[in-house]
Design a protein around this motif. Structure first.
Motif, PDB file in Angstrom:
ATOM      1  N   THR A  41       0.833  -1.200   0.000  1.00  0.00           N
ATOM      2  CA  THR A  41       0.000   0.000   0.000  1.00  0.00           C
ATOM      3  C   THR A  41       0.869   1.253   0.000  1.00  0.00           C
ATOM      4  O   THR A  41       0.641   2.182  -0.783  1.00  0.00           O
ATOM      5  CB  THR A  41      -0.932   0.024   1.228  1.00  0.00           C
ATOM      6  OG1 THR A  41      -1.764  -1.133   1.204  1.00  0.00           O
ATOM      7  CG2 THR A  41      -1.815   1.265   1.225  1.00  0.00           C
ATOM      8  N   VAL A  42       1.874   1.278   0.852  1.00  0.00           N
ATOM      9  CA  VAL A  42       2.756   2.444   0.945  1.00  0.00           C
ATOM     10  C   VAL A  42       3.570   2.605  -0.336  1.00  0.00           C
ATOM     11  O   VAL A  42       3.709   3.715  -0.868  1.00  0.00           O
ATOM     12  CB  VAL A  42       3.677   2.313   2.180  1.00  0.00           C
ATOM     13  CG1 VAL A  42       4.736   3.414   2.182  1.00  0.00           C
ATOM     14  CG2 VAL A  42       2.854   2.357   3.464  1.00  0.00           C
ATOM     15  N   ALA A  43       4.088   1.513  -0.873  1.00  0.00           N
ATOM     16  CA  ALA A  43       4.933   1.582  -2.074  1.00  0.00           C
ATOM     17  C   ALA A  43       4.146   1.994  -3.318  1.00  0.00           C
ATOM     18  O   ALA A  43       4.739   2.440  -4.302  1.00  0.00           O
ATOM     19  CB  ALA A  43       5.620   0.240  -2.311  1.00  0.00           C
ATOM     20  N   GLU A  49      10.840   9.178  -0.816  1.00  0.00           N
ATOM     21  CA  GLU A  49      11.705   8.075  -0.393  1.00  0.00           C
ATOM     22  C   GLU A  49      10.852   7.009   0.280  1.00  0.00           C
ATOM     23  O   GLU A  49       9.868   7.322   0.961  1.00  0.00           O
ATOM     24  CB  GLU A  49      12.753   8.552   0.628  1.00  0.00           C
ATOM     25  CG  GLU A  49      13.764   9.546   0.106  1.00  0.00           C
ATOM     26  CD  GLU A  49      14.843   8.880  -0.727  1.00  0.00           C
ATOM     27  OE1 GLU A  49      15.247   7.744  -0.394  1.00  0.00           O
ATOM     28  OE2 GLU A  49      15.280   9.501  -1.708  1.00  0.00           O
ATOM     29  N   LEU A  50      11.242   5.763   0.078  1.00  0.00           N
ATOM     30  CA  LEU A  50      10.661   4.648   0.822  1.00  0.00           C
ATOM     31  C   LEU A  50      11.761   4.089   1.721  1.00  0.00           C
ATOM     32  O   LEU A  50      12.801   3.662   1.229  1.00  0.00           O
ATOM     33  CB  LEU A  50      10.173   3.550  -0.130  1.00  0.00           C
ATOM     34  CG  LEU A  50       8.994   3.876  -1.042  1.00  0.00           C
ATOM     35  CD1 LEU A  50       8.774   2.739  -2.039  1.00  0.00           C
ATOM     36  CD2 LEU A  50       7.720   4.115  -0.235  1.00  0.00           C
ATOM     37  N   VAL A  51      11.517   4.123   3.019  1.00  0.00           N
ATOM     38  CA  VAL A  51      12.515   3.674   3.992  1.00  0.00           C
ATOM     39  C   VAL A  51      11.879   2.628   4.889  1.00  0.00           C
ATOM     40  O   VAL A  51      10.743   2.804   5.356  1.00  0.00           O
ATOM     41  CB  VAL A  51      13.014   4.861   4.848  1.00  0.00           C
ATOM     42  CG1 VAL A  51      14.037   4.386   5.877  1.00  0.00           C
ATOM     43  CG2 VAL A  51      13.592   5.959   3.970  1.00  0.00           C
ATOM     44  N   ARG A  70      10.558  -3.976  -3.701  1.00  0.00           N
ATOM     45  CA  ARG A  70       9.604  -2.866  -3.810  1.00  0.00           C
ATOM     46  C   ARG A  70      10.274  -1.505  -3.729  1.00  0.00           C
ATOM     47  O   ARG A  70       9.594  -0.473  -3.719  1.00  0.00           O
ATOM     48  CB  ARG A  70       8.525  -2.977  -2.720  1.00  0.00           C
ATOM     49  CG  ARG A  70       7.565  -4.143  -2.885  1.00  0.00           C
ATOM     50  CD  ARG A  70       6.941  -4.234  -4.274  1.00  0.00           C
ATOM     51  NE  ARG A  70       6.187  -3.068  -4.650  1.00  0.00           N
ATOM     52  CZ  ARG A  70       4.862  -3.019  -4.744  1.00  0.00           C
ATOM     53  NH1 ARG A  70       4.140  -4.081  -4.467  1.00  0.00           N
ATOM     54  NH2 ARG A  70       4.251  -1.919  -5.135  1.00  0.00           N
ATOM     55  N   GLY A  71      11.598  -1.472  -3.673  1.00  0.00           N
ATOM     56  CA  GLY A  71      12.315  -0.204  -3.758  1.00  0.00           C
ATOM     57  C   GLY A  71      12.557   0.517  -2.444  1.00  0.00           C
ATOM     58  O   GLY A  71      12.881   1.718  -2.440  1.00  0.00           O
ATOM     59  N   TYR A  72      12.435  -0.190  -1.336  1.00  0.00           N
ATOM     60  CA  TYR A  72      12.700   0.437  -0.036  1.00  0.00           C
ATOM     61  C   TYR A  72      14.197   0.496   0.247  1.00  0.00           C
ATOM     62  O   TYR A  72      14.918  -0.470  -0.019  1.00  0.00           O
ATOM     63  CB  TYR A  72      12.038  -0.364   1.094  1.00  0.00           C
ATOM     64  CG  TYR A  72      10.547  -0.193   1.208  1.00  0.00           C
ATOM     65  CD1 TYR A  72       9.995   0.677   2.149  1.00  0.00           C
ATOM     66  CD2 TYR A  72       9.672  -0.921   0.395  1.00  0.00           C
ATOM     67  CE1 TYR A  72       8.617   0.815   2.270  1.00  0.00           C
ATOM     68  CE2 TYR A  72       8.299  -0.779   0.509  1.00  0.00           C
ATOM     69  CZ  TYR A  72       7.779   0.095   1.445  1.00  0.00           C
ATOM     70  OH  TYR A  72       6.420   0.234   1.559  1.00  0.00           O
ATOM     71  N   ALA A  73      14.643   1.613   0.808  1.00  0.00           N
ATOM     72  CA  ALA A  73      15.973   1.673   1.397  1.00  0.00           C
ATOM     73  C   ALA A  73      15.878   0.987   2.750  1.00  0.00           C
ATOM     74  O   ALA A  73      14.995   1.313   3.552  1.00  0.00           O
ATOM     75  CB  ALA A  73      16.410   3.121   1.569  1.00  0.00           C
TER      76      ALA A  73
END
Length: 199
Positions: A41-43, A49-51, A70-73
């Motif tokens: 949901t967040v992505a 930025e996604l952390v 999903r591209g999170y750091a």
């Protein structure tokens, strides 16, 4: 505030001590792990930025892989027993040098039913870097919550398991249905979710 000016911070480093031996974030819920509901949901939103703050890879290898895809750091919290404050401090330390980020949206990985519309309402209610916008069921303040950059030094001083509760209690409150703000702490919580047609 537009989501492009905000870093979404997914807090997923808790030790799941009340859940028993299993990792609650990997427990199946409606066909996929608990964390995947929140993570996706967040992505799906256009954040700057996604952390994600998580336990070490050796303790949560599948979670690390899912978040990376999903591209999170990924920020590792080596001491999750310190409480949620340690995860917030690590996330803010990571985000602080990124000048385009005007605030963070704190999201809990064990809150799988928060819809994109509620995350959006929190972001849109933020007017500037001084804003603090909390969720409420009408009784208490909680994440998900927006906290503006002006408050980052205050967040860096947090200790223990209270997190940003005091700060959130003084912010703007965005009310939503209490069921959407439920979190999963115990196997009983998960069982209630599975049996609740609205869960």
């Amino acid at each position: 505030m537009r989501t492009e000016q905000i870093a979404a911070v997914l807090l997923a480093a808790g030790p799941s001590s009340r859940f028993g031996e299993a990792d609650k974030l990997m427990a199946p819920l409606r066909g996929k792990p608990v964390i995947q509901h929140t993570m996706e949901t967040v992505a799906s939103m256009a954040f700057a930025e996604l952390v994600a703050v998580v336990r070490p890879a050796a303790q949560a290898p599948v979670i690390h892989r899912k978040l990376e895809r999903r591209g999170y750091a990924i920020i590792v919290n080596e001491q999750p027993e310190e409480g949620i404050a340690g995860s917030i401090v690590r996330a803010v330390g990571h985000v602080m040098p990124i000048r385009r980020v005007r605030g963070i949206l704190l999201c809990l990985a064990d809150m799988p039913d928060v819809p994109q519309t509620h995350y959006n309402r929190l972001c849109m209610a933020a007017t500037d870097i001084r804003s603090v916008i909390a969720s409420t069921d009408g009784f208490s303040s909680s994440p998900p919550a927006f906290i503006g950059r002006r408050h980052f030094p205050e967040l860096l001083a947090l200790r223990g398991d209270q997190g940003a509760r005091v700060l959130l209690s003084h912010g703007v409150q965005i009310e939503t249905h209490g069921n959407l703000l439920r979190d999963i702490d115990t196997p009983e919580d998960l069982a209630n979710w599975q049996s609740d047609p609205e869960g």
